[in-house]
Design an enzyme around this catalytic site. Structure first.
Site, PDB file in Angstrom:
ATOM      1  CE  LYS A 189     -72.352 -69.783  21.720  1.00  0.00           C
ATOM      2  NZ  LYS A 189     -71.437 -68.906  22.498  1.00  0.00           N
ATOM      3  N   GLY A 247     -71.247 -81.080  24.057  1.00  0.00           N
ATOM      4  CA  GLY A 247     -71.549 -81.769  22.807  1.00  0.00           C
ATOM      5  C   GLY A 247     -72.654 -82.799  22.958  1.00  0.00           C
ATOM      6  CD  GLU A 264     -61.836 -81.075  18.055  1.00  0.00           C
ATOM      7  OE1 GLU A 264     -61.630 -81.776  19.084  1.00  0.00           O
ATOM      8  OE2 GLU A 264     -61.487 -79.905  17.953  1.00  0.00           O
ATOM      9  CB  CYS A 298     -59.218 -80.638  21.701  1.00  0.00           C
ATOM     10  SG  CYS A 298     -58.699 -80.175  20.035  1.00  0.00           S
ATOM     11  CD  GLU A 396     -60.441 -81.913  26.874  1.00  0.00           C
ATOM     12  OE1 GLU A 396     -59.814 -81.850  25.805  1.00  0.00           O
ATOM     13  OE2 GLU A 396     -61.672 -81.717  26.950  1.00  0.00           O
TER      14      GLU A 396
END
Length: 505
Positions: A189, A247, A264, A298, A396
């Site tokens: 996906k 995640g 990740e 990232c 982030e």
């Protein structure tokens, strides 16, 4: 102060490209209508995806299950799988310009960068091809005169692969070829915002001769498509790249069926610049780390930790260089900073900057979106006076925003660097190798660069610690990530019965 926006290059498509789902070797219409994707740089619709629903996901998983349980792919030799993966690499290179064009339109990244990423992706498929031949187990002939132990690695089975929007083609290349090299089958996906290049990859795989059902590609949003891919009991493993928040939810859902997982996730990556560093090289790397892919990365070097003795001059140099980086139409090959992925994400970046200013930080460069353009552009932004507890120093941002903090000694630098929930990567800048090694040993990160930043190659493992993820991609162990180990314990001769004293018989 703002960077220059270059004039638009009028090379957008005359009509959007149409895509369907790939299920069991056939291109099919999805059951949930159509999604349109507009170019974030140009404001025009460039792609139309037929969209999957839960019934399509179920069909894709079933196809991958049949292909694994009954199909030829897991039973081919490593050499046979290697030849197909190498053929895919050749076809990626042959269609690199087309792939780069689609990715630039959908993501807003500069086309020169997208072309380079296609070359990196082809290299990943070639490296996976080499590993397909060398995957091996182990043997033990030292555990008894009549005993032999053999440890084999078998493909884990059906893998759900969920990839993000920022590097759609490169990141599927960090996962899928290694899963295939191990003998797995997959349901993929891509992000619903940047699905085009992954669907073109499906064409490449079919053209290279991949058996039906080995790779299935479904498009849609996370709740409708990603969630059933995670929860389906017929899926043996989940490989996910995306935000830490998503995640965490995926890990909780996968736990219900005890799937193997590889994640990740996010990063808040520092560059530590000591006073004895090569400051010219360090300044270049700091600008690159902040502005590469418009900070939507990232590995983005979103934190500059600089020794107080050189901070003023070094930050001034970073600001001066940042102003010279060309921003504008990503289809212009001279552009180095493209557009932000969505209006919502651009607003989120601006919110972080506004919060920092309310907390007492200062804007040395940029600070807001670029006005009077058809696209979504964020000025490269440098913030000084940042305190360690601020959100811009800990969370982030995923945009071209650099938070500057200062330190007086190595201990303070390490404390600042480790003071986030993340641990993906870091860089240390010093001419003293002892300084570099000492910092490298104490930094809690999956990758630590010395006197460089964001370098990489297929041979070196990539992944994070803490809330930056689980498992590793790339490197020799990349294929092993998609396997389970099995012990074959063999004994020759009679086996002694435990319930009887054979000496009394």
């Amino acid at each position: 102060m703002t960077a220059t926006v270059f004039p638009s290059v009028p090379t957008t498509p005359s009509a959007p490209r149409e895509y369907r789902l790939l299920i069991d070797g056939r291109w099919v219409e999805g059951s949930s209508g159509v999604l349109e994707r507009s170019s974030p740089a140009h404001g025009v619709v460039v792609s139309r995806y037929s969209t999957a629903g839960s019934v399509d996901v179920r069909a894709a998983v079933a196809a991958a299950r049949r292909a694994f349980d009954h199909g030829p792919w897991p039973r081919l030799t490593g050499g046979e799988r290697a030849r197909l993966l190498a053929a895919v690499a050749d076809r990626i290179e042959a269609r690199a310009d087309e792939l780069a064009y689609v990715e630039t339109l959908e993501s807003g990244k500069p086309i020169a960068q997208a072309r380079a990423e296609m070359g990196w992706a082809a290299d990943l498929w070639r490296y996976a091809s080499a590993l397909a031949r060398t995957l091996h187990g182990d043997s033990y002939n030292t555990i008894g005169e009549a005993v032999l132990g053999v440890v084999v690695r078998e493909p884990v089975g059906v893998v759900s692969i969920i990839t993000p929007w920022n590097f759609p083609f490169l990141i599927v290349g960090q996962k899928l070829p290694f899963a295939l090299a191990a003998g797995c089958t997959a349901v993929v996906k891509p992000s619903e915002m940047t699905s085009g290049t992954t669907l073109i990859l499906g064409e490449i795989l079919m053209d290279a001769g991949l058996p039906p059902g080995v790779v299935n590609i479904v498009v849609g949003r996370g709740p409708e498509v990603g969630a059933p891919m995670v929860s389906d009991p017929e899926v043996d493993m989940l490989s996910f790249t995306g935000s830490t928040r998503v995640g965490q939810a995926a890990m909780a859902a996968a736990a219900a069926t005890m799937k193997k997982v590889s994640f990740e996730l996010g990063g808040k990556n520092p560059q530590l610049v000591f006073a004895d560093a090569d400051l010219d090289a360090a300044a270049d790397a700091v600008v690159f780390g902040m502005q590469f892919n418009a900070g939507e990365c990232c590995n983005s070097g979103s934190r500059l930790l600089v020794h107080r003795a050189i901070a003023d001059d070094f930050v001034a140099e970073v600001v001066a260089r940042s102003q010279r980086v060309p921003m504008g139409d990503p289809l212009d090959p001279t552009t180095k900073i493209g557009a932000i992925i969505t209006p919502e994400h651009l607003g989120r970046i601006e919110g972080y900057v506004a919060g920092a200013l309310q907390g007492g930080a200062d804007v040395r460069l940029g600070g807001g979106r670029v006005a009077n353009t058809p696209g979504l552009f964020m000025e490269p932004t440098v913030l000084t006076g940042v305190q360690p507890g601020m959100a811009v120093a800990r969370e982030e941002i995923f945009g071209p925003v650099l938070s500057v903090l200062t330190f007086d000694d190595a201990d303070a630098a390490i404390r600042l660097a480790n003071d986030t929930p993340f641990g993906l990567s870091a860089a240390v800048w010093s001419r003293d190798i002892d300084t570099c090694l000492a910092a490298g040993q104490r930094l809690r990160a999956g990758t630590v660069w010395f006197n460089t930043f964001m370098d990489g190659c297929p041979e070196l493992p990539f992944g994070g610690v803490k809330q930056s993820g689980l498992g590793r991609e790339l490197g020799r162990a990349a294929v092993e990530e998609f396997t389970e180990t099995k012990t074959l314990h063999m004994r020759r001769g009679p086996r002694t019965a435990w319930w009887a004293d054979r000496r009394a018989v």
